[in-house]
Motif scaffolding. Structure first.
Motif, PDB file in Angstrom:
ATOM      1  N   VAL A 296       0.857  -1.185   0.000  1.00 51.51           N
ATOM      2  CA  VAL A 296       0.000   0.000   0.000  1.00 51.51           C
ATOM      3  C   VAL A 296       0.892   1.234   0.000  1.00 51.51           C
ATOM      4  N   SER A 297       0.661   2.127  -0.941  1.00 53.49           N
ATOM      5  CA  SER A 297       1.439   3.368  -0.958  1.00 53.49           C
ATOM      6  C   SER A 297       0.996   4.254   0.200  1.00 53.49           C
ATOM      7  N   GLY A 298       1.951   4.961   0.768  1.00 50.24           N
ATOM      8  CA  GLY A 298       1.609   5.832   1.891  1.00 50.24           C
ATOM      9  C   GLY A 298       2.824   6.477   2.510  1.00 50.24           C
ATOM     10  N   GLY A 299       3.662   5.677   3.134  1.00 52.02           N
ATOM     11  CA  GLY A 299       4.800   6.236   3.856  1.00 52.02           C
ATOM     12  C   GLY A 299       6.148   5.832   3.315  1.00 52.02           C
ATOM     13  N   GLN A 300       6.193   5.355   2.068  1.00 49.94           N
ATOM     14  CA  GLN A 300       7.467   4.863   1.527  1.00 49.94           C
ATOM     15  C   GLN A 300       8.501   5.965   1.327  1.00 49.94           C
ATOM     16  N   LEU A 301       8.057   7.218   1.204  1.00 46.85           N
ATOM     17  CA  LEU A 301       8.991   8.318   0.979  1.00 46.85           C
ATOM     18  C   LEU A 301       9.288   9.113   2.249  1.00 46.85           C
ATOM     19  N   ARG A 550       0.558  12.412   0.152  1.00 49.32           N
ATOM     20  CA  ARG A 550       1.850  12.994  -0.209  1.00 49.32           C
ATOM     21  C   ARG A 550       2.494  12.280  -1.388  1.00 49.32           C
ATOM     22  N   VAL A 551       2.302  10.972  -1.506  1.00 49.71           N
ATOM     23  CA  VAL A 551       2.893  10.237  -2.624  1.00 49.71           C
ATOM     24  C   VAL A 551       2.265  10.679  -3.940  1.00 49.71           C
ATOM     25  N   THR A 552       0.945  10.808  -3.957  1.00 50.28           N
ATOM     26  CA  THR A 552       0.261  11.258  -5.171  1.00 50.28           C
ATOM     27  C   THR A 552       0.632  12.697  -5.505  1.00 50.28           C
ATOM     28  N   GLY A 553       0.695  13.559  -4.495  1.00 55.86           N
ATOM     29  CA  GLY A 553       1.105  14.936  -4.745  1.00 55.86           C
ATOM     30  C   GLY A 553       2.504  15.017  -5.315  1.00 55.86           C
ATOM     31  N   ALA A 635       9.827  10.077 -12.310  1.00 62.24           N
ATOM     32  CA  ALA A 635       8.398   9.777 -12.446  1.00 62.24           C
ATOM     33  C   ALA A 635       8.184   8.359 -12.963  1.00 62.24           C
ATOM     34  N   GLU A 636       8.977   7.969 -13.952  1.00 65.61           N
ATOM     35  CA  GLU A 636       8.852   6.601 -14.470  1.00 65.61           C
ATOM     36  C   GLU A 636       9.189   5.574 -13.395  1.00 65.61           C
ATOM     37  N   LEU A 637      10.227   5.837 -12.616  1.00 69.06           N
ATOM     38  CA  LEU A 637      10.600   4.915 -11.549  1.00 69.06           C
ATOM     39  C   LEU A 637       9.529   4.855 -10.478  1.00 69.06           C
ATOM     40  N   LEU A 638       8.973   6.006 -10.113  1.00 73.58           N
ATOM     41  CA  LEU A 638       7.958   6.033  -9.070  1.00 73.58           C
ATOM     42  C   LEU A 638       6.702   5.289  -9.504  1.00 73.58           C
ATOM     43  N   GLU A 639       6.311   5.415 -10.752  1.00 78.88           N
ATOM     44  CA  GLU A 639       5.149   4.680 -11.245  1.00 78.88           C
ATOM     45  C   GLU A 639       5.404   3.180 -11.218  1.00 78.88           C
ATOM     46  N   LYS A 640       6.618   2.767 -11.545  1.00 76.15           N
ATOM     47  CA  LYS A 640       6.960   1.345 -11.484  1.00 76.15           C
ATOM     48  C   LYS A 640       6.948   0.836 -10.048  1.00 76.15           C
ATOM     49  N   MET A 646       8.897  -3.826  -5.926  1.00 76.11           N
ATOM     50  CA  MET A 646      10.302  -3.524  -5.685  1.00 76.11           C
ATOM     51  C   MET A 646      10.441  -2.583  -4.483  1.00 76.11           C
ATOM     52  N   PRO A 647      10.035  -3.020  -3.296  1.00 78.20           N
ATOM     53  CA  PRO A 647      10.062  -2.100  -2.147  1.00 78.20           C
ATOM     54  C   PRO A 647      11.453  -1.605  -1.793  1.00 78.20           C
ATOM     55  N   GLU A 648      12.473  -2.361  -2.154  1.00 76.83           N
ATOM     56  CA  GLU A 648      13.832  -1.964  -1.796  1.00 76.83           C
ATOM     57  C   GLU A 648      14.347  -0.823  -2.649  1.00 76.83           C
ATOM     58  N   ARG A 649      13.652  -0.457  -3.708  1.00 75.70           N
ATOM     59  CA  ARG A 649      14.137   0.576  -4.616  1.00 75.70           C
ATOM     60  C   ARG A 649      13.536   1.948  -4.361  1.00 75.70           C
ATOM     61  N   TRP A 650      12.644   2.067  -3.382  1.00 73.46           N
ATOM     62  CA  TRP A 650      12.059   3.386  -3.096  1.00 73.46           C
ATOM     63  C   TRP A 650      13.115   4.444  -2.790  1.00 73.46           C
ATOM     64  N   PRO A 651      14.163   4.143  -2.003  1.00 72.90           N
ATOM     65  CA  PRO A 651      15.159   5.191  -1.719  1.00 72.90           C
ATOM     66  C   PRO A 651      15.866   5.727  -2.950  1.00 72.90           C
ATOM     67  N   SER A 652      15.894   4.951  -4.041  1.00 75.63           N
ATOM     68  CA  SER A 652      16.623   5.400  -5.230  1.00 75.63           C
ATOM     69  C   SER A 652      15.960   6.589  -5.905  1.00 75.63           C
ATOM     70  N   ILE A 653      14.722   6.939  -5.496  1.00 76.09           N
ATOM     71  CA  ILE A 653      14.069   8.139  -6.039  1.00 76.09           C
ATOM     72  C   ILE A 653      14.930   9.378  -5.769  1.00 76.09           C
ATOM     73  N   PHE A 654      15.615   9.390  -4.637  1.00 80.11           N
ATOM     74  CA  PHE A 654      16.397  10.559  -4.236  1.00 80.11           C
ATOM     75  C   PHE A 654      17.901  10.350  -4.440  1.00 80.11           C
ATOM     76  N   CYS A 655      18.270   9.297  -5.153  1.00 79.08           N
ATOM     77  CA  CYS A 655      19.685   9.023  -5.412  1.00 79.08           C
ATOM     78  C   CYS A 655      20.059   9.589  -6.773  1.00 79.08           C
ATOM     79  N   THR A 656      21.124  10.348  -6.822  1.00 80.76           N
ATOM     80  CA  THR A 656      21.527  10.996  -8.067  1.00 80.76           C
ATOM     81  C   THR A 656      22.902  10.489  -8.500  1.00 80.76           C
ATOM     82  N   PRO A 657      23.162  10.336  -9.787  1.00 80.05           N
ATOM     83  CA  PRO A 657      24.479   9.862 -10.242  1.00 80.05           C
ATOM     84  C   PRO A 657      25.559  10.904 -10.005  1.00 80.05           C
ATOM     85  N   SER A 658      26.766  10.445  -9.748  1.00 78.73           N
ATOM     86  CA  SER A 658      27.887  11.357  -9.478  1.00 78.73           C
ATOM     87  C   SER A 658      28.922  11.356 -10.585  1.00 78.73           C
ATOM     88  N   ASN A 659      28.656  10.650 -11.685  1.00 81.18           N
ATOM     89  CA  ASN A 659      29.637  10.566 -12.774  1.00 81.18           C
ATOM     90  C   ASN A 659      29.382  11.565 -13.886  1.00 81.18           C
TER      91      ASN A 659
END
Length: 800
Positions: A296-301, A550-553, A635-640, A646-659
């Motif tokens: 259930v979406s709600g507090g993943q972020l 908040r997730v939908t917003g 947005a594409e990742l969040l919709e997926k 893939m509950p383990e990938r929620w944190p990657s929404i805020f992960c940015t590449p450094s290369n």
């Protein structure tokens, strides 16, 4: 219909049913559609009929000479959830439609009518050009994984009865949260595209079940107590206890009534998790589905907003209480030459829009000596800006420098009075006063109307310019309007009112700011711009309803950045919802008149209809394109994530590449004022590395409280408004000018990233004059005691 994906659902509208509905409106009943109507008028009548619930009533395409009796026609309503009899009066062509699909269609029609009524341009884009997807459409999203799931009900696993579990889910959720939700939409499973019909329908049983939930309002959907029947009603109480199980308990209320209840205790900052907890509990209890299969979406972020182990927004209540006390004390000062007439908050925390609102600091408390815990505390304190205004007087000077000196004198007098009368610790500066009280630092900024007059002497209000037909001053665009306290005050007051109407605005804008900063756009978008972008989602939510989670917003914020035609039209944020058609025309004329000189993001608001306040300098076209690309990927990742497993990938929404950067300045974690706000460790692999000297004692963002017990003025150890990351960025800009573009996270970034700003040819010439290593060494010198190492990425050409 197609933009709302109805034909893709097994139980919703399709082209044939819509055609038959139009035929019914033309040929039977009141003949609502006539031959003299154009297509737009016929469309409006059709949508009005759907919004009025015409599909929820039995429809008979045959005329009055029907072969069915009234009793036979009435029976159809008992057998089917939707009835539309063909012109032979022998077949229900809407037999497959369900109650939840009818409610969804009706809700969409009502939203369409609202757009047509209120949109100044008829809402053509929102109605016909915008697709409505599952993730941004609903407030909460439920995904039940059925693969390898043991079920208590044997019929659910039987071939040909795979719809039974969908009906059971709909029944359980409707009974459990029906009074909290405006729409509970269970999407029926459909065979995959490459399904081999000869292998049977058992493969459908393994497909996940998706449920979209649209809540009525935030408060009712997130209430902690579900009140059931009275204890005197034995039968109903028994049903309630059977349904809720161990969550059911008797409670006596203040009016003396004793009722069955189901209670969901939680902290106020966790109320948005109540509905997901109820949904998960009901599915586990009545369908025997394991918790690992319920998503259930709600507090993943929420992790992105945590300041340590708790949500930092918990301190907002204490801030507002302290501000209320301070406001009364300031208004009561009677020893000033002019009394204080107005006290208005400016800081984002007052409008619930600060990612990390300032927390209680013991050195800013009035009773320090009584309780000093044996622990460390940060030496960096963020001030809460407040604007104060004095009563009118004709004795104010007209010279700008004299006005500033007069304001400084008032600041000193205010500090002296507050310290003498209330014993509040004060730190006075040239343009402000810092007051330490109730564990917070309040920064008072004095504003006088002549400050605004001096600005208006060179640039008039846009609406007035247009109405008088005058030509705006060519120098007005370069004015530092973002420094005008009156504009900040207008911005703050309008968004505070918006937060009062939409409780989800605050969490949504906090997530948006955190995402912008985590992807290193802190130097690109001002926080006020992000607040206006999120405000637009609530004020112009069509074709959706305003978000209530908040997730939908947040996902709608990403879609707004990704899909909006920034180059072709302005973003009009009508905060007061009182713009007239003439106002829209004036804004559009202003946009088209300066098409080549407009900012990349033209954002018009009631106090800035020409977009000359927040976006005039940034972002530029390159930064905006980069921002759009990041929003598209996120947005594409969040919709997926919402639709996938893939509950383990929620944190990657805020992960940015450094290369993607030329130079990386890695920060010493222990030198950050809030190291626990760093989301991800920085891992740098570079061709050239310069190690900076070991930390010295000249800068330490931490204080050992026991060592301050004997200090008469421990508050002098505080660094008010000091952010080491931003200070280093300013030093680098002063040293190297426009040589770099700057990318960093001012909330909690573990590194600062630089790219060569010049074109490839010019950059090559500069690199011949100045060696890479010399630049790296100088950067390390500027960041001594804060930077751990400086890295040069192996890039052949600069990022342009």
């Amino acid at each position: 219909m197609r933009q709302r994906k109805f034909p893709q659902m097994h139980d919703s509208l399709n082209g044939f049913i819509m055609t038959m509905l139009l035929a019914y409106l033309i040929s039977t009943g009141d003949r609502k559609i006539t031959s003299n109507m154009n297509a737009t008028q016929a469309f409006r009548v059709c949508i009005e009929s759907i919004a009025g619930g015409i599909l929820e009533k039995p429809l008979f395409l045959i005329k009055e000479t029907s072969r069915k009796t009234k009793e036979e026609r009435k029976a159809y309503s008992e057998w089917f959830e939707a009835v539309m009899m063909d012109n032979l009066d022998c077949c229900n062509i809407a037999y497959y439609m369900t109650k939840s699909s009818l409610v969804e269609i009706k809700t969409a029609a009502r939203a369409t009518l609202a757009v047509m009524k209120h949109a100044w341009d008829f809402g053509f884009d929102e109605i016909f050009m915008t697709g409505l997807d599952f993730s941004p459409k609903f407030d909460y999203h439920l995904r039940i994984s059925m693969k390898d799931q043991p079920l208590e009900h044997p019929s659910f696993a039987d071939e040909g009865k795979y719809r039974d579990i969908e009906k059971q889910i709909a029944r359980v959720l409707d009974q459990g949260i029906g009074n909290r939700a405006a729409l509970i939409r269970v999407y029926g499973r459909v065979p995959p595209p490459k399904w081999d019909v000869r292998k049977g329908v058992h493969i459908i049983n393994e497909l996940p079940v998706f449920v979209g939930i649209m809540i009525k309002d935030y408060d009712s959907a997130n209430r902690m107590v579900e009140i059931g029947p009275s204890a005197d009603d034995v039968d109903e109480s028994g049903k309630f206890r059977t349904f809720w199980g161990e969550k059911a308990e008797l409670r006596r209320f203040k009016d003396g009534k004793i009722n069955e209840t189901a209670v969901w205790e939680c902290d106020l900052t966790q109320r948005h998790l109540i509905l997901p907890k109820i949904i998960e509990y009901l599915i586990r209890r009545h369908l025997s589905v394991s918790p690992s299969c319920i998503h259930v979406s709600g507090g993943q972020l929420d992790y992105a907003l945590m300041d340590g182990k708790k949500d930092s927004s918990d301190s907002v209540r204490r801030i507002l209480l302290a501000f209320d006390v301070l406001s009364k004390q300031l208004r009561a000062l009677d020893d000033l030459p002019l009394r204080i007439s107005s006290v208005q908050p400016l800081h984002a925390a007052f409008r619930h829009a600060a990612v990390f609102p300032p927390e209680f600091h013991i050195l800013a408390s009035e009773r320090l000596a009584e309780k000093i815990p044996q622990r460390w505390c940060t030496s960096c304190v963020e001030p809460l800006e407040i604007m104060i205004q004095l009563e009118g007087s004709g004795k104010w000077p007209t010279n700008p420098d004299a006005i500033e000196k007069t304001k400084a004198s008032f600041c000193l007098k205010i500090a002296e009075s507050m310290k003498r009368i209330h014993g509040i610790k004060c730190i006075a500066a040239e343009d402000s006063v810092d007051l330490l009280m109730h564990g917070f630092c309040f920064r008072l900024r004095l504003h006088h109307e002549k400050d605004r007059t001096l600005v208006n002497a060179r640039t008039e209000k846009p609406a007035m310019e247009k109405s008088l037909g005058s030509k705006p001053d060519s120098n007005s665009a370069n004015l530092p309007l973002h420094k005008d306290l009156s504009l900040q005050s207008l911005h703050s007051s309008m968004l505070s009112a918006l937060q009062g109407r939409y409780p989800v605005y605050g969490p949504t804008v906090r997530l948006a700011k955190r995402w912008i900063a985590s992807h290193l756009f802190s130097d690109v978008l001002k926080e006020e711009v992000i607040e206006l972008l999120v405000a637009y989602l609530f004020l112009r939510s069509a074709p959706y309803s305003p978000p209530l989670s908040r997730v939908t917003g947040f996902i709608r914020f990403l879609l707004l950045i990704r899909d909006y035609a920034w180059y072709f039209k302005p973003l009009i944020v009508d905060l007061n919802e009182d713009f007239t058609s003439k106002d829209y025309e004036l804004i559009m004329d202003e946009f088209h008149a300066g098409n080549k000189t407009n900012p990349a993001m033209f954002i018009a608001s009631p106090y800035d209809m020409r977009s000359r306040t927040w976006t005039v300098a940034s972002p530029d076209q390159f930064s905006l394109k980069r921002l759009v690309a990041y929003a598209r990927t996120s947005a594409e990742l969040l919709e997926k994530l919402i639709e996938g497993d893939m509950p383990e990938r929620w944190p990657s929404i805020f992960c940015t590449p450094s290369n993607l950067y030329d130079i990386i300045l890695k920060v010493q974690p222990q030198r950050l004022s809030h190291p626990h706000r760093v989301l991800f460790p920085v891992d740098v692999k570079s061709r050239v590395k310069v190690t900076v000297k070991a930390p010295g004692d000249e800068f330490n963002p931490w204080l050992l409280l026991p060592a301050l017990k004997g200090d008469s003025d421990p508050e002098k150890k505080l660094l008010v408004g000091f952010n080491p990351t931003c200070c280093l960025i300013n030093d680098i800009k002063m040293k190297f000018g426009g040589l770099f573009t700057y990318w960093y996270d001012h909330f909690g970034g573990g590194a600062i990233y630089l790219n060569w700003k010049s074109s490839p040819g010019e950059a090559a010439r500069k690199r011949k004059r100045v060696e890479y290593e010399d630049i790296l060494i100088e950067l390390g010198r500027l960041g001594a005691s804060f930077i751990e190492s400086v890295h040069l990425n192996d890039r052949q050409e600069p990022v342009v």
